[in-house]
Scaffold this active site. Structure first.
Site, mmCIF file in Angstrom:
data_model
loop_
_atom_site.group_PDB
_atom_site.id
_atom_site.type_symbol
_atom_site.label_atom_id
_atom_site.label_comp_id
_atom_site.label_asym_id
_atom_site.label_seq_id
_atom_site.Cartn_x
_atom_site.Cartn_y
_atom_site.Cartn_z
ATOM 1 N N SER A 170 42.809 38.127 40.840
ATOM 2 C CA SER A 170 41.598 37.335 41.065
ATOM 3 C C SER A 170 41.938 36.104 41.912
ATOM 4 C CB SER A 170 40.959 36.955 39.719
ATOM 5 O OG SER A 170 39.680 36.388 39.896
ATOM 6 N N GLU B 158 39.832 44.271 45.648
ATOM 7 C CA GLU B 158 38.863 44.303 44.559
ATOM 8 C C GLU B 158 38.007 43.054 44.655
ATOM 9 O OE1 GLU B 158 38.702 42.077 41.755
ATOM 10 O OE2 GLU B 158 40.352 40.837 42.463
ATOM 11 N N HIS C 50 38.614 43.532 38.004
ATOM 12 C CA HIS C 50 38.061 42.796 36.869
ATOM 13 C C HIS C 50 37.558 43.704 35.754
ATOM 14 C CE1 HIS C 50 38.322 39.515 39.751
ATOM 15 N NE2 HIS C 50 38.102 38.669 38.762
#
Length: 319
Positions: free
Chosen positions: A113, A208, A278
């Site tokens: 992230s 992602e 996630h």
């Protein structure tokens, strides 16, 4: 889910981004690591809060720079969570000192992230290999721990080479080699045209994201395409795009449409379905090491090697 680990495995927590808003998850994550036989230090980062961050910029930066002067390095450096904040630290990281201290060391620095910003910068400025993978609270701390995430984490870090295999659906067959790299798509694009964007040619790029509408995902991918980044890669791997929902205005346009458009223009294999992002299931993937990507039928297999791994392999986790 327990495993017996070498008690000399030391995990140091770092908090380069958001503060731990879910303390129960953080506590469970620490307990699971301890039950696995690990020593866990750096617990003080769990008590830091300043605005939306896990402490001041100076405190969060010190978590990273302390590795350059540490007499005894931990085996694993684990980010507690993502959010936002790592970008604010990039200009203050001691890249040269970290390169000298970490060269040849068996230290696994892990997160995803917002952590992608640090991974990109560390590789670009220091050549330090890190890992896209689980974090303390979101991944090791849920009430239900993902067996895939837990097992793949330990198996990857316990060996000098690793593998990730998954069903990729509509991908064309291919067999390519190149440096493996990637992470959060928005963070990758945010560092374009900065000194912290690594110049990787012929790579295997995995991406992602979370909470971005489909049109923004397509726009971010166009940014990588128009800047020439995608054209310099051998393949693009799509991980999880969580809560990336269309609106009524989109008239049915969704992620599948955006990805289909990217497939039409990039001229390289584009694979889908890899567990990374996630969602609860995720692979642990080294950033910047040699890799081979093969697709046969509907099955993709990614082999990688040359990354830091634990000095004493751990036993596989048991359910």
């Amino acid at each position: 889910m327990t495993m017996k680990a070498d008690p000399s495995c030391r995990v140091r927590l770092i908090a380069p981004s958001g503060y731990p808003h879910n303390r129960d998850a953080m506590t469970r994550g620490v307990e699971r690591l301890r039950e696995a036989g690990c020593e866990v230090d750096g617990l003080d980062v769990l008590d830091r809060t300043e605005l939306r961050y896990a402490g001041s910029d100076a405190q969060r930066l010190a978590d990273i720079n302390a590795l350059a002067t540490s007499d005894t390095l931990p085996d694993i450096v684990l980010s507690i969570r993502g959010g936002y904040g790592a970008t604010r630290l990039l200009e203050g990281v001691h890249y040269g000192a970290l390169r000298e201290r970490l060269a040849g060391q068996s230290i696994a620095i892990v997160g995803h992230s917002d952590f992608t910003a640090l991974q990109m910068a560390l590789y670009a400025k220091s050549g330090v290999v890190t890992f896209g993978g689980p974090m303390l609270g979101p991944d090791f701390g849920p009430s239900q721990l993902s067996p895939l995430t837990w097992r793949h984490f330990w198996r990857t870090l316990s060996a000098p080479h690793g593998n990730a295999s998954w069903d990729c659906g509509d991908a064309v067959e291919c067999d390519v080699h190149g440096p493996l790299w990637g992470g959060n798509l928005a963070m990758i694009c945010s560092l374009l045209q900065t000194p912290y964007f690594p110049n990787i040619e012929g790579g295997i790029l995995f991406i992602e994201d979370v909470g971005e509408p489909p049109f923004r995902i397509e726009r971010l991918l166009y940014q990588l395409h128009l800047s020439g980044v995608l054209g310099r890669q051998r393949a693009l791997i799509l991980g999880d795009f969580t809560q990336c929902r269309p609106t009524t205005y989109d008239n049915g346009y969704d992620l599948a449409d955006g990805f289909a458009q990217i497939r039409r223009i990039v001229g390289i294999p584009v694979l889908s379905g890899m567990p990374f992002g996630h969602d609860p299931d995720k692979f642990t993937l080294p950033f910047g090491v040699p890799a081979r990507l093969r697709v046969v039928g509907r099955r993709a297999s990614l082999d990688f090697s040359g990354y830091p791994h634990l000095r004493r392999p751990l036993e596989p986790p048991m359910t």
